[in-house]
Design a protein around this motif. Sequence first.
Motif, PDB file in Angstrom:
ATOM      1  N   ARG A  38      24.511  39.962  40.930  1.00 51.49           N
ATOM      2  CA  ARG A  38      25.926  39.633  40.812  1.00 51.49           C
ATOM      3  C   ARG A  38      26.680  40.551  39.842  1.00 51.49           C
ATOM      4  NH1 ARG A  38      26.915  33.276  40.983  1.00 51.49           N
ATOM      5  NH2 ARG A  38      29.014  34.073  41.386  1.00 51.49           N
ATOM      6  N   ILE A  39      25.986  41.502  39.234  1.00 50.34           N
ATOM      7  CA  ILE A  39      26.637  42.434  38.311  1.00 50.34           C
ATOM      8  C   ILE A  39      27.772  43.172  39.012  1.00 50.34           C
ATOM      9  CG2 ILE A  39      26.315  44.552  36.960  1.00 50.34           C
ATOM     10  CD1 ILE A  39      23.532  43.466  36.199  1.00 50.34           C
ATOM     11  N   GLY A  40      27.585  43.482  40.278  1.00 54.06           N
ATOM     12  CA  GLY A  40      28.618  44.174  41.036  1.00 54.06           C
ATOM     13  C   GLY A  40      29.939  43.413  41.101  1.00 54.06           C
ATOM     14  N   GLU A  41      29.894  42.100  40.977  1.00 56.46           N
ATOM     15  CA  GLU A  41      31.112  41.292  40.990  1.00 56.46           C
ATOM     16  C   GLU A  41      32.037  41.645  39.828  1.00 56.46           C
ATOM     17  OE1 GLU A  41      30.326  37.078  41.129  1.00 56.46           O
ATOM     18  OE2 GLU A  41      28.808  37.367  42.684  1.00 56.46           O
ATOM     19  N   LEU A  42      31.465  42.104  38.723  1.00 52.28           N
ATOM     20  CA  LEU A  42      32.282  42.430  37.552  1.00 52.28           C
ATOM     21  C   LEU A  42      33.294  43.534  37.857  1.00 52.28           C
ATOM     22  CD1 LEU A  42      29.813  42.318  34.539  1.00 52.28           C
ATOM     23  CD2 LEU A  42      31.467  40.605  35.247  1.00 52.28           C
ATOM     24  N   ALA A  43      32.930  44.439  38.766  1.00 53.66           N
ATOM     25  CA  ALA A  43      33.844  45.533  39.116  1.00 53.66           C
ATOM     26  C   ALA A  43      35.131  45.012  39.740  1.00 53.66           C
ATOM     27  CB  ALA A  43      33.155  46.507  40.062  1.00 53.66           C
ATOM     28  N   ARG A  44      35.075  43.835  40.315  1.00 55.92           N
ATOM     29  CA  ARG A  44      36.288  43.225  40.878  1.00 55.92           C
ATOM     30  C   ARG A  44      37.270  42.860  39.771  1.00 55.92           C
ATOM     31  NH1 ARG A  44      36.678  37.400  43.874  1.00 55.92           N
ATOM     32  NH2 ARG A  44      38.924  37.428  44.121  1.00 55.92           N
ATOM     33  N   TRP A  45      36.738  42.534  38.617  1.00 51.26           N
ATOM     34  CA  TRP A  45      37.579  42.042  37.518  1.00 51.26           C
ATOM     35  C   TRP A  45      37.805  43.062  36.425  1.00 51.26           C
ATOM     36  CZ3 TRP A  45      39.877  38.022  39.276  1.00 51.26           C
ATOM     37  CH2 TRP A  45      39.217  37.167  40.145  1.00 51.26           C
ATOM     38  N   THR A  46      36.802  43.881  36.146  1.00 50.37           N
ATOM     39  CA  THR A  46      36.907  44.816  35.025  1.00 50.37           C
ATOM     40  C   THR A  46      35.998  46.012  35.255  1.00 50.37           C
ATOM     41  OG1 THR A  46      36.620  45.096  32.644  1.00 50.37           O
ATOM     42  CG2 THR A  46      35.138  43.558  33.703  1.00 50.37           C
ATOM     43  N   PHE A  47      36.391  47.159  34.706  1.00 47.59           N
ATOM     44  CA  PHE A  47      35.551  48.345  34.794  1.00 47.59           C
ATOM     45  C   PHE A  47      34.540  48.388  33.657  1.00 47.59           C
ATOM     46  CE2 PHE A  47      39.355  49.710  37.136  1.00 47.59           C
ATOM     47  CZ  PHE A  47      38.743  50.006  38.342  1.00 47.59           C
ATOM     48  N   GLU A  48      34.693  47.515  32.683  1.00 49.54           N
ATOM     49  CA  GLU A  48      33.759  47.470  31.564  1.00 49.54           C
ATOM     50  C   GLU A  48      32.456  46.838  32.017  1.00 49.54           C
ATOM     51  OE1 GLU A  48      35.200  46.320  27.690  1.00 49.54           O
ATOM     52  OE2 GLU A  48      37.241  46.355  28.467  1.00 49.54           O
ATOM     53  N   ARG A  49      31.373  47.304  31.465  1.00 48.57           N
ATOM     54  CA  ARG A  49      30.056  46.723  31.752  1.00 48.57           C
ATOM     55  C   ARG A  49      29.575  46.019  30.497  1.00 48.57           C
ATOM     56  NH1 ARG A  49      27.118  47.869  36.152  1.00 48.57           N
ATOM     57  NH2 ARG A  49      25.206  47.887  34.935  1.00 48.57           N
ATOM     58  N   ALA A  50      30.269  44.935  30.175  1.00 45.36           N
ATOM     59  CA  ALA A  50      29.975  44.174  28.968  1.00 45.36           C
ATOM     60  C   ALA A  50      30.189  42.691  29.256  1.00 45.36           C
ATOM     61  CB  ALA A  50      30.871  44.624  27.818  1.00 45.36           C
ATOM     62  N   VAL A  51      29.563  41.853  28.465  1.00 44.95           N
ATOM     63  CA  VAL A  51      29.726  40.400  28.561  1.00 44.95           C
ATOM     64  C   VAL A  51      30.037  39.845  27.182  1.00 44.95           C
ATOM     65  CG1 VAL A  51      28.314  39.969  30.613  1.00 44.95           C
ATOM     66  CG2 VAL A  51      27.181  40.179  28.405  1.00 44.95           C
ATOM     67  N   PRO A  52      30.618  38.702  27.079  1.00 41.07           N
ATOM     68  CA  PRO A  52      31.022  37.811  28.165  1.00 41.07           C
ATOM     69  C   PRO A  52      32.317  38.263  28.830  1.00 41.07           C
ATOM     70  CG  PRO A  52      31.652  36.840  26.072  1.00 41.07           C
ATOM     71  CD  PRO A  52      30.892  38.107  25.759  1.00 41.07           C
ATOM     72  N   VAL A  53      32.463  37.839  30.084  1.00 39.89           N
ATOM     73  CA  VAL A  53      33.697  38.058  30.838  1.00 39.89           C
ATOM     74  C   VAL A  53      34.184  36.693  31.310  1.00 39.89           C
ATOM     75  CG1 VAL A  53      34.725  39.076  32.905  1.00 39.89           C
ATOM     76  CG2 VAL A  53      33.043  40.372  31.574  1.00 39.89           C
ATOM     77  N   VAL A  54      35.448  36.406  31.031  1.00 43.90           N
ATOM     78  CA  VAL A  54      36.051  35.140  31.438  1.00 43.90           C
ATOM     79  C   VAL A  54      37.103  35.432  32.495  1.00 43.90           C
ATOM     80  CG1 VAL A  54      37.401  33.134  30.696  1.00 43.90           C
ATOM     81  CG2 VAL A  54      35.686  34.130  29.159  1.00 43.90           C
ATOM     82  N   VAL A  55      36.983  34.762  33.640  1.00 48.91           N
ATOM     83  CA  VAL A  55      37.953  34.901  34.726  1.00 48.91           C
ATOM     84  C   VAL A  55      38.647  33.559  34.886  1.00 48.91           C
ATOM     85  CG1 VAL A  55      38.305  35.428  37.154  1.00 48.91           C
ATOM     86  CG2 VAL A  55      36.497  36.618  35.865  1.00 48.91           C
TER      87      VAL A  55
END
Length: 76
Positions: A38-55
């Motif tokens: 599911r890491i690829g889903e992060l590209a939908r929200w942000t170009f950063e590869r860091a956590v946490p991410v809140v949507v």
Amino acid sequence: MILVYVADGCPFCELLLADLQKRRVSFVAVNLSREPERIGELARWTFERAVPVVVDHERCSVGFRGKSTELAALGL
């Protein structure tokens, strides 16, 4: 309800989750350590590869109180 991307070993993820639980905020957590596909889903929200991410609906924020952990540092 909000969506939260977290990973094992990230202290800021732990702090964020504890804060959300304390405030009784409804959320769904996606643990990228357990679901790395599911890491690829992060590209939908942000170009950063860091956590946490809140949507939250169409808004996205990276980090908790200004701090985050790079996925590479967590072996992801």
